[in-house]
Motif scaffolding. Structure first.
Motif, PDB file in Angstrom:
ATOM      1  N   ILE A  75       0.842  -1.201   0.000  1.00 51.30           N
ATOM      2  CA  ILE A  75       0.000   0.000   0.000  1.00 51.30           C
ATOM      3  C   ILE A  75       0.875   1.250   0.000  1.00 51.30           C
ATOM      4  N   ALA A  76       1.952   1.235   0.785  1.00 48.65           N
ATOM      5  CA  ALA A  76       2.873   2.374   0.806  1.00 48.65           C
ATOM      6  C   ALA A  76       3.472   2.603  -0.581  1.00 48.65           C
ATOM      7  N   LYS A  77       3.828   1.530  -1.249  1.00 45.78           N
ATOM      8  CA  LYS A  77       4.387   1.642  -2.598  1.00 45.78           C
ATOM      9  C   LYS A  77       3.347   2.205  -3.565  1.00 45.78           C
ATOM     10  N   ALA A  78       2.084   1.785  -3.424  1.00 45.02           N
ATOM     11  CA  ALA A  78       1.012   2.292  -4.284  1.00 45.02           C
ATOM     12  C   ALA A  78       0.774   3.784  -4.044  1.00 45.02           C
ATOM     13  N   ILE A  79       0.812   4.204  -2.775  1.00 40.24           N
ATOM     14  CA  ILE A  79       0.652   5.626  -2.453  1.00 40.24           C
ATOM     15  C   ILE A  79       1.769   6.430  -3.102  1.00 40.24           C
ATOM     16  N   LYS A 112       3.817  10.152  -7.193  1.00 42.54           N
ATOM     17  CA  LYS A 112       4.825  10.468  -8.203  1.00 42.54           C
ATOM     18  C   LYS A 112       4.189  10.739  -9.558  1.00 42.54           C
ATOM     19  N   ALA A 113       3.136   9.995  -9.896  1.00 36.36           N
ATOM     20  CA  ALA A 113       2.432  10.235 -11.157  1.00 36.36           C
ATOM     21  C   ALA A 113       1.805  11.621 -11.168  1.00 36.36           C
ATOM     22  N   ALA A 114       1.203  12.012 -10.056  1.00 31.13           N
ATOM     23  CA  ALA A 114       0.608  13.351  -9.957  1.00 31.13           C
ATOM     24  C   ALA A 114       1.685  14.428 -10.029  1.00 31.13           C
ATOM     25  N   ALA A 115       2.829  14.160  -9.432  1.00 29.63           N
ATOM     26  CA  ALA A 115       3.926  15.133  -9.453  1.00 29.63           C
ATOM     27  C   ALA A 115       4.482  15.300 -10.859  1.00 29.63           C
ATOM     28  N   ILE A 116       4.582  14.224 -11.600  1.00 29.61           N
ATOM     29  CA  ILE A 116       5.083  14.296 -12.968  1.00 29.61           C
ATOM     30  C   ILE A 116       4.153  15.147 -13.825  1.00 29.61           C
ATOM     31  N   LYS A 136       9.150  17.132  -8.590  1.00 29.32           N
ATOM     32  CA  LYS A 136       9.785  15.921  -8.083  1.00 29.32           C
ATOM     33  C   LYS A 136       9.427  15.820  -6.613  1.00 29.32           C
ATOM     34  N   ILE A 137       8.895  14.655  -6.205  1.00 24.95           N
ATOM     35  CA  ILE A 137       8.515  14.486  -4.808  1.00 24.95           C
ATOM     36  C   ILE A 137       8.980  13.137  -4.280  1.00 24.95           C
ATOM     37  N   SER A 138       8.973  13.053  -2.956  1.00 29.56           N
ATOM     38  CA  SER A 138       9.231  11.800  -2.264  1.00 29.56           C
ATOM     39  C   SER A 138       8.294  11.757  -1.056  1.00 29.56           C
ATOM     40  N   VAL A 139       7.662  10.621  -0.838  1.00 29.81           N
ATOM     41  CA  VAL A 139       6.722  10.465   0.279  1.00 29.81           C
ATOM     42  C   VAL A 139       7.393   9.595   1.344  1.00 29.81           C
ATOM     43  N   GLU A 140       7.451  10.132   2.558  1.00 32.01           N
ATOM     44  CA  GLU A 140       7.997   9.396   3.708  1.00 32.01           C
ATOM     45  C   GLU A 140       6.855   9.135   4.679  1.00 32.01           C
TER      46      GLU A 140
END
Length: 78
Positions: A53-57, A62-66, A71-75
């Motif tokens: 689920i974390a990977k899907a989020i 990332k798709a929305a950021a593109i 460029k984003i990263s979710v922690e």
């Protein structure tokens, strides 16, 4: 972007009022870090089995950021 992450997380957890997202300033490479915090009892729901689920989020974000040219990263923080 922040609203999208909040909406995704609130749909997964039992305590949607505990969802909190903080955004850091872009680093030297222009990557913006989003820190997602949820209630401790909801961590398993956000991470999922083997982190699926974390990977899907992260993939959705990332798709929305593109699309937005960012460029984003979710922690996911405890």
């Amino acid at each position: 972007m922040k609203e999208l992450l909040i909406a995704l997380a609130q749909g997964l957890v039992d305590s949607p009022e505990a969802v909190n997202v903080t955004v850091d300033e872009p680093d030297a490479e222009g990557v913006v870090f989003y820190h997602l915090r949820v209630a401790p009892e909801d961590m398993g729901r956000v991470i999922g089995k083997q982190g699926r689920i974390a990977k899907a989020i992260r993939t959705i974000m990332k798709a929305a950021a593109i699309r937005a040219g960012a460029k984003i990263s979710v922690e996911i923080d405890e």
